[in-house]
Write an enzyme that holds these catalytic residues in place. Sequence first.
Site, PDB file in Angstrom:
ATOM      1  N   LYS A  30       1.779  -3.707   6.690  1.00  0.00           N
ATOM      2  CA  LYS A  30       2.213  -3.690   5.283  1.00  0.00           C
ATOM      3  C   LYS A  30       3.729  -3.473   5.217  1.00  0.00           C
ATOM      4  O   LYS A  30       4.437  -4.133   4.450  1.00  0.00           O
ATOM      5  CB  LYS A  30       1.472  -2.587   4.508  1.00  0.00           C
ATOM      6  CG  LYS A  30      -0.015  -2.847   4.346  1.00  0.00           C
ATOM      7  CD  LYS A  30      -0.273  -4.083   3.501  1.00  0.00           C
ATOM      8  CE  LYS A  30      -1.726  -4.477   3.459  1.00  0.00           C
ATOM      9  NZ  LYS A  30      -1.979  -5.801   2.884  1.00  0.00           N
ATOM     10  N   SER A  78       0.838  -1.202   0.000  1.00  0.00           N
ATOM     11  CA  SER A  78       0.000   0.000   0.000  1.00  0.00           C
ATOM     12  C   SER A  78       0.869   1.247   0.000  1.00  0.00           C
ATOM     13  O   SER A  78       1.981   1.240   0.554  1.00  0.00           O
ATOM     14  CB  SER A  78      -0.853  -0.026   1.269  1.00  0.00           C
ATOM     15  OG  SER A  78      -1.489   1.204   1.473  1.00  0.00           O
ATOM     16  N   TYR A  84      -2.263  -1.013  10.868  1.00  0.00           N
ATOM     17  CA  TYR A  84      -2.462  -1.533   9.503  1.00  0.00           C
ATOM     18  C   TYR A  84      -1.245  -1.209   8.631  1.00  0.00           C
ATOM     19  O   TYR A  84      -0.688  -2.076   7.952  1.00  0.00           O
ATOM     20  CB  TYR A  84      -3.737  -0.939   8.884  1.00  0.00           C
ATOM     21  CG  TYR A  84      -3.838  -1.228   7.398  1.00  0.00           C
ATOM     22  CD1 TYR A  84      -4.182  -2.487   6.936  1.00  0.00           C
ATOM     23  CD2 TYR A  84      -3.526  -0.238   6.446  1.00  0.00           C
ATOM     24  CE1 TYR A  84      -4.234  -2.769   5.576  1.00  0.00           C
ATOM     25  CE2 TYR A  84      -3.574  -0.504   5.098  1.00  0.00           C
ATOM     26  CZ  TYR A  84      -3.934  -1.767   4.668  1.00  0.00           C
ATOM     27  OH  TYR A  84      -3.968  -2.039   3.314  1.00  0.00           O
TER      28      TYR A  84
HETATM   29  P1  NAD Z   1     -11.072  -7.110   0.945  1.00  0.00           P
HETATM   30  O1  NAD Z   1     -11.328  -7.097   2.416  1.00  0.00           O
HETATM   31  O2  NAD Z   1     -12.219  -6.896   0.041  1.00  0.00           O
HETATM   32  O3  NAD Z   1     -10.340  -8.481   0.534  1.00  0.00           O
HETATM   33  C1  NAD Z   1      -9.524  -9.199   1.424  1.00  0.00           C
HETATM   34  C2  NAD Z   1      -9.992 -10.648   1.384  1.00  0.00           C
HETATM   35  O4  NAD Z   1      -9.153 -11.426   2.246  1.00  0.00           O
HETATM   36  C3  NAD Z   1     -11.431 -10.832   1.880  1.00  0.00           C
HETATM   37  O5  NAD Z   1     -12.141 -11.592   0.946  1.00  0.00           O
HETATM   38  C4  NAD Z   1     -11.275 -11.558   3.213  1.00  0.00           C
HETATM   39  O6  NAD Z   1     -12.365 -12.416   3.463  1.00  0.00           O
HETATM   40  C5  NAD Z   1      -9.968 -12.311   2.983  1.00  0.00           C
HETATM   41  N1  NAD Z   1      -9.213 -12.645   4.195  1.00  0.00           N
HETATM   42  C6  NAD Z   1      -8.809 -11.813   5.187  1.00  0.00           C
HETATM   43  N2  NAD Z   1      -8.093 -12.491   6.108  1.00  0.00           N
HETATM   44  C7  NAD Z   1      -8.018 -13.775   5.678  1.00  0.00           C
HETATM   45  C8  NAD Z   1      -7.412 -14.950   6.183  1.00  0.00           C
HETATM   46  N3  NAD Z   1      -6.719 -14.948   7.326  1.00  0.00           N
HETATM   47  N4  NAD Z   1      -7.541 -16.093   5.480  1.00  0.00           N
HETATM   48  C9  NAD Z   1      -8.245 -16.126   4.318  1.00  0.00           C
HETATM   49  N5  NAD Z   1      -8.855 -15.044   3.790  1.00  0.00           N
HETATM   50  C10 NAD Z   1      -8.736 -13.878   4.470  1.00  0.00           C
HETATM   51  O7  NAD Z   1      -9.934  -6.020   0.669  1.00  0.00           O
HETATM   52  P2  NAD Z   1      -9.381  -5.461  -0.717  1.00  0.00           P
HETATM   53  O8  NAD Z   1      -9.742  -4.015  -0.795  1.00  0.00           O
HETATM   54  O9  NAD Z   1      -9.721  -6.362  -1.841  1.00  0.00           O
HETATM   55  O10 NAD Z   1      -7.825  -5.512  -0.410  1.00  0.00           O
HETATM   56  C11 NAD Z   1      -7.026  -6.619  -0.780  1.00  0.00           C
HETATM   57  C12 NAD Z   1      -5.623  -6.398  -0.261  1.00  0.00           C
HETATM   58  O11 NAD Z   1      -5.111  -5.177  -0.786  1.00  0.00           O
HETATM   59  C13 NAD Z   1      -5.534  -6.292   1.259  1.00  0.00           C
HETATM   60  O12 NAD Z   1      -4.346  -6.927   1.687  1.00  0.00           O
HETATM   61  C14 NAD Z   1      -5.429  -4.793   1.482  1.00  0.00           C
HETATM   62  O13 NAD Z   1      -4.751  -4.482   2.680  1.00  0.00           O
HETATM   63  C15 NAD Z   1      -4.643  -4.357   0.267  1.00  0.00           C
HETATM   64  N6  NAD Z   1      -4.859  -2.952  -0.093  1.00  0.00           N
HETATM   65  C16 NAD Z   1      -6.120  -2.487  -0.274  1.00  0.00           C
HETATM   66  C17 NAD Z   1      -6.324  -1.148  -0.594  1.00  0.00           C
HETATM   67  C18 NAD Z   1      -7.715  -0.599  -0.760  1.00  0.00           C
HETATM   68  O14 NAD Z   1      -7.878   0.620  -0.692  1.00  0.00           O
HETATM   69  N7  NAD Z   1      -8.734  -1.411  -0.986  1.00  0.00           N
HETATM   70  C19 NAD Z   1      -5.223  -0.304  -0.758  1.00  0.00           C
HETATM   71  C20 NAD Z   1      -3.941  -0.812  -0.570  1.00  0.00           C
HETATM   72  C21 NAD Z   1      -3.770  -2.157  -0.243  1.00  0.00           C
HETATM   73  C1  WQD Z   2      -9.535   9.663   0.665  1.00  0.00           C
HETATM   74  C2  WQD Z   2      -9.751  11.161   0.885  1.00  0.00           C
HETATM   75  C3  WQD Z   2     -10.114  11.731   3.196  1.00  0.00           C
HETATM   76  C4  WQD Z   2     -13.928   9.608   3.615  1.00  0.00           C
HETATM   77  C5  WQD Z   2      -6.956   4.698   2.900  1.00  0.00           C
HETATM   78  C6  WQD Z   2      -5.936   3.985   3.735  1.00  0.00           C
HETATM   79  C7  WQD Z   2      -4.808   3.497   2.868  1.00  0.00           C
HETATM   80  C8  WQD Z   2      -5.330   2.671   1.681  1.00  0.00           C
HETATM   81  C9  WQD Z   2      -6.443   3.358   0.956  1.00  0.00           C
HETATM   82  C10 WQD Z   2      -5.231   0.359   2.193  1.00  0.00           C
HETATM   83  C11 WQD Z   2      -9.029  11.709   2.110  1.00  0.00           C
HETATM   84  C12 WQD Z   2     -11.354  12.016   2.379  1.00  0.00           C
HETATM   85  C13 WQD Z   2     -12.753  10.138   3.127  1.00  0.00           C
HETATM   86  C14 WQD Z   2     -14.984  10.480   3.958  1.00  0.00           C
HETATM   87  C15 WQD Z   2     -13.626  12.344   3.263  1.00  0.00           C
HETATM   88  N1  WQD Z   2      -5.876   1.424   2.100  1.00  0.00           N
HETATM   89  N2  WQD Z   2     -12.609  11.480   2.952  1.00  0.00           N
HETATM   90  N3  WQD Z   2     -14.790  11.820   3.761  1.00  0.00           N
HETATM   91  O1  WQD Z   2      -7.173   7.784   3.552  1.00  0.00           O
HETATM   92  O2  WQD Z   2      -6.205   8.042   1.228  1.00  0.00           O
HETATM   93  O3  WQD Z   2      -6.329   5.800   2.262  1.00  0.00           O
HETATM   94  O4  WQD Z   2      -7.444   3.798   1.892  1.00  0.00           O
HETATM   95  O5  WQD Z   2      -4.054   0.204   2.121  1.00  0.00           O
HETATM   96  O6  WQD Z   2      -3.973   2.763   3.695  1.00  0.00           O
HETATM   97  O7  WQD Z   2      -5.449   4.878   4.716  1.00  0.00           O
HETATM   98  O8  WQD Z   2      -8.415   6.892   1.532  1.00  0.00           O
HETATM   99  O9  WQD Z   2     -10.759   6.860   0.784  1.00  0.00           O
HETATM  100  O10 WQD Z   2     -10.257   6.958   3.264  1.00  0.00           O
HETATM  101  O11 WQD Z   2      -9.801   8.959   1.865  1.00  0.00           O
HETATM  102  O12 WQD Z   2     -13.502  13.557   3.111  1.00  0.00           O
HETATM  103  O13 WQD Z   2     -16.064  10.063   4.432  1.00  0.00           O
HETATM  104  O14 WQD Z   2     -11.156  11.366   1.149  1.00  0.00           O
HETATM  105  O15 WQD Z   2      -9.898  12.712   4.170  1.00  0.00           O
HETATM  106  O16 WQD Z   2      -8.619  13.026   1.802  1.00  0.00           O
HETATM  107  P1  WQD Z   2      -6.991   7.247   2.208  1.00  0.00           P
HETATM  108  P2  WQD Z   2      -9.886   7.340   1.880  1.00  0.00           P
END
Ligand code: NAD
Ligand code: WQD
Length: 338
Positions: A153, A124, A149
Site C-alpha cells: 500500500k 489503508s 501487505y
Molecule cells: P476483497 O478481497 O473483498 O476485494 C478485492 C477484489 O479484488 C476481489 O474481488 C478479488 O477477487 C479482486 N482481485 C484481487 N486481485 C486481482 C487481480 N489481480 N485482478 C483482478 N481482480 C483481483 O477486499 P476488500 O475488503 O473489498 O478490499 C478492497 C481493497 O481495499 C483492497 O485493495 C484492500 O487492500 C483495500 N483495503 C481493505 C481494507 C479492509 O479492511 N477490508 C482496509 C483498507 C484497505
Molecule cells: C481489530 C482489533 C485486534 C480479531 C487490519 C489490517 C489493516 C486493514 C484493516 C487492510 C484489533 C482485535 C481481531 C480477533 C481480536 N486492512 N481482534 N480478535 O488489525 O486493525 O487492521 O484490517 O488494509 O491493514 O491490519 O483489524 O479487524 O484484524 O483487528 O481481538 O479474532 O480486533 O487485535 O485490536 P486491524 P482487525
Amino acid sequence: MNVLVTGGAGYIGSHTCLELLESGCGVIVIDNLCNSNPKSLQRVQELTGKTLKFYQGDVRDGALLKTIFQENPIDCVIHFAGLKCVPESVAKPWAYYDNNLNTTLVLTKAMQEAGVKRIIFSSSATVYAADNTMPLKETSRTGDCTNPYGWTKYMTEQILSGIAHADEKWSVALLRYFNPIGAHESGRIGEDPRGIPNNLMPYITQVAVGRRDHLSVYGNDYNTPDGTGVRDYLHVVDLAKGHVAAVKYVLAHTGCEAFNLGTGVGYSVLDMVNTFVQVNGVPVPYEIGPRRPGDVAVCYAAPDKSAQVLGWKAERTLADMCRDSWNWQSKNSTGYDD
Ligand code: NAD
Ligand code: WQD
C-alpha cells in the site's frame, strides 16, 4: 459518467458499485474472482434495478485492459483489486508484491495509453507508522510498515504520486481506509471471507451464527480504557459513499492527494462485542488471549480533510454497523455459498 472498478466483486467494491449505480454512473467491473463471488454483482444489479458490465479477468492482463478501454468510454478508475490478508502477506510476500504492485503498474500504463488519467486507490491506515500520535492526519508519518501487505500500500502510494508528478494531467486520490465493517442494509451483499477470518467483525458474526466456537480477544493489557485494542470502525456503505465523493473530486482536480476515510472515533474490542450482543440479542462467547504480533494499541483517524475537501463524513453509528453485519451474516450463514 463511466467508472471502471477493479476488484468490484469484492466486499468494498460491490458496495461501491451499488452506490455508483445509484448516483447515476455507468459501471464497468474487472475482477478475477480470486477472493469474491460473482453473485455479489448479480445482487448489486437486483438491488439497484440497473446493469453493470463485468469482465472476468486479471488486472495484470494488459491486453484485456486495452480491450476494456477500447470498448468503453471510461472517465475514471477506482482500483480496489488486490490481496489484503496481512498474515498471508508475511507467508507469501511474492504473491503480494506481484499482485498489488503489478496490478497498479499495468493498470496505470493502460490508462496512460487510453488517455484516462483519474484514479482512486484503496489505500489503508496501515501506511501510517506506529509511532504517530492519535488521531492520524494525512500528514502523519508513513512507512516503517510491519508486513508486506502494508508495504504494497505504501509503495503503491509512491508509484501513483510519482505518476501524478510526471504528468500533471493525472488526478490521484489515495483513500486511506480505517476499519470497514457492516453490510448493505438489505443483507444481500456483505463481507464473505474465505477460511478463518482474520478481522474482528467477521469473526464475531461467525461466532454468533455458530460457525466458530468463541472469539479470542487479542490482549487486554493495552494502555486503553478496558485494556483491549482500539480501532476506528466505519460502515462499508459510508465508505462506498466516500468513493462517490472521491469520483467528483478527481473529476475537478489534478495532482495527488491522500484522504483518511474513518469516523474519527475509536472503539475497543470489548465495545464491539458488547454493542453487537446488545443490538442483536445474540451471544458472542469470548476468551481473553495473548496479544497478536504486529497489533498497535490504538488507531483512529482525523477525518477533517475528507469532510472539508471531499464533503464526506461517515454517518452510520456503531449500532448500525453491528446490526447490518449481523443482518448479512444471519441471512447468509455461509456467505454467498448459500
Ligand atoms: P476483497 O478481497 O473483498 O476485494 C478485492 C477484489 O479484488 C476481489 O474481488 C478479488 O477477487 C479482486 N482481485 C484481487 N486481485 C486481482 C487481480 N489481480 N485482478 C483482478 N481482480 C483481483 O477486499 P476488500 O475488503 O473489498 O478490499 C478492497 C481493497 O481495499 C483492497 O485493495 C484492500 O487492500 C483495500 N483495503 C481493505 C481494507 C479492509 O479492511 N477490508 C482496509 C483498507 C484497505
Ligand atoms: C481489530 C482489533 C485486534 C480479531 C487490519 C489490517 C489493516 C486493514 C484493516 C487492510 C484489533 C482485535 C481481531 C480477533 C481480536 N486492512 N481482534 N480478535 O488489525 O486493525 O487492521 O484490517 O488494509 O491493514 O491490519 O483489524 O479487524 O484484524 O483487528 O481481538 O479474532 O480486533 O487485535 O485490536 P486491524 P482487525
